[in-house]
Motif scaffolding. Sequence first.
Motif, PDB file in Angstrom:
ATOM      1  N   UNK A 198     -16.370   3.637  13.099  1.00  0.00           N
ATOM      2  CA  UNK A 198     -15.063   3.515  12.469  1.00  0.00           C
ATOM      3  C   UNK A 198     -15.067   2.346  11.486  1.00  0.00           C
ATOM      4  N   UNK A 199     -14.180   2.425  10.475  1.00  0.00           N
ATOM      5  CA  UNK A 199     -13.935   1.277   9.630  1.00  0.00           C
ATOM      6  C   UNK A 199     -12.788   0.480  10.236  1.00  0.00           C
ATOM      7  N   UNK A 237      -9.254   1.673  10.379  1.00  0.00           N
ATOM      8  CA  UNK A 237      -8.978   2.996  10.978  1.00  0.00           C
ATOM      9  C   UNK A 237      -8.856   2.943  12.493  1.00  0.00           C
ATOM     10  N   UNK A 288      -6.157   4.623  17.362  1.00  0.00           N
ATOM     11  CA  UNK A 288      -6.969   5.039  18.507  1.00  0.00           C
ATOM     12  C   UNK A 288      -6.889   3.989  19.624  1.00  0.00           C
ATOM     13  N   UNK A 296      -6.420  11.516  26.509  1.00  0.00           N
ATOM     14  CA  UNK A 296      -5.988  10.584  25.469  1.00  0.00           C
ATOM     15  C   UNK A 296      -7.007  10.360  24.344  1.00  0.00           C
ATOM     16  N   UNK A 331      -9.245  11.007  21.068  1.00  0.00           N
ATOM     17  CA  UNK A 331      -8.997  11.786  19.847  1.00  0.00           C
ATOM     18  C   UNK A 331     -10.204  12.666  19.505  1.00  0.00           C
ATOM     19  N   UNK A 338     -11.697  12.776  16.746  1.00  0.00           N
ATOM     20  CA  UNK A 338     -12.667  12.007  15.991  1.00  0.00           C
ATOM     21  C   UNK A 338     -13.596  11.210  16.900  1.00  0.00           C
ATOM     22  N   UNK A 339     -13.005  10.525  17.875  1.00  0.00           N
ATOM     23  CA  UNK A 339     -13.828   9.731  18.778  1.00  0.00           C
ATOM     24  C   UNK A 339     -14.737  10.635  19.595  1.00  0.00           C
TER      25      UNK A 339
END
Lengths: 214, 214
Positions: free
Chosen positions: A93-94, A97, A101, B108, B110, B112-113
């Motif tokens: 991740x940056x 961002x 999360x 929980x 995401x 993306x993760x």
Amino acid sequence: MTHTSGAAEDYLKTIYAHTEWQSDLITPSALAVRLGVAPSSVTEMVKKLAASGLLTHVPYGPLALTDTGRLRATAVVRRHRLIETWLVGEMGYDWDQVHDEAEILEHSISDRLLAAINARLGFPAHDPHGDPIPSADGTVLRPPAVLLAEVTVGHTGTVLRISDRDPAVLRELAADLIGPGTEFTLAAALTIVLADGQSRQLTTAAAASIWVTV
Amino acid sequence: MTHTSGAAEDYLKTIYAHTEWQSDLITPSALAVRLGVAPSSVTEMVKKLAASGLLTHVPYGPLALTDTGRLRATAVVRRHRLIETWLVGEMGYDWDQVHDEAEILEHSISDRLLAAINARLGFPAHDPHGDPIPSADGTVLRPPAVLLAEVTVGHTGTVLRISDRDPAVLRELAADLIGPGTEFTLAAALTIVLADGQSRQLTTAAAASIWVTV
DNA sequence: GCTATGGTTTCGGCATGACTAAAACGGATG
DNA sequence: CATCCGTTTTAGTCATGCCGAAACCATAGC
């Protein structure tokens, strides 16, 4: 002991955060604004938290965390910042961002998993924005810092921390390659010169989000 | 589209899980037992899920997921199993310790993760118990398997999967160094001989949790 | 065919958590 | 001392998830 729901954790975190870089206590109305809820909602939750011994509150006065409350709050902040650090350090991740999360995971991650993440990261002292990561016993190591907006022209120093309050500022600074550790000289109001001689024009919002060495 | 709360996800997951290794549909009462709730609670949630188009249900009949529902369910299972695999593969957990943590995080984390974790792990096909990890589009690759308890003496094969229903069984087998990939011959009812010649005495519960090659 | 039975559903209700608007209130300021 | 702003009380709303008891349905057995 007491369970402390997700919402309660957010209240504690916000109360704590308010005193982290400035020293006055937060008022119920300010808390309501920050959390985006009605003042009466704050009164209600404050009553619960006070009953649980997590904060003290004289009617019509400001809010102050008890030792227990502060510990609970720093535990949430610790989780949040370790998760952010992990997302940036290991998960690609940056730094602009990670907030959302972390906001979710901080309420559901276990102590054990957090300890494992902490160990993998080598027990970091700061998160990607430069915020100190509280230790498990609630200790916070915070260096002396001032806002860039409040520094006189000619000041030379290092960026210590970027407030993560405004995501747009984070993106803007990330694009400008300005972050914790960046050395600079303030050439004029809102203009800084970096170590390599390049200069950067900052927005007012950015200058009010950057904390630097005294 | 529809939000699908944590509880709803647990219902979907459980309905799906029932059909994963056996093929009959689940009944409301069986679902109630599995989830530890009253039958009337099941009826109510089923009504909601049916209204959201996630399952079909003729009154007084069994429950069947729609395509959408199955996709939603496999997504939860996918999250659960990838998290378990990650906890074991990178975070130092043992396979008999991951269930509870995954149970919470699966609701929980995401997309993306999850994708980042999946990539770090090298896109695994199975979790630490040998359960297949559904792909993002809901595809599940499940090899033919039978319960060890239903195999005839003399059978030689490989352990494919250990049901994670009973934590005590998992700990017991972990201690016995039996897991997915273990090769064995069934020497007598409840007695297996491993590839190195050592034999193991199994409990009935264990034999009813171990799935092996046909 | 009819009845008993066991699973299912409906019904009325409860608990929790979090939030709100409006009205009452209190304390500092002018 | 009155005003006003921030705070608190009051009296609700809404959503989620759960329950027990009673009504209900379908089917297996007589």
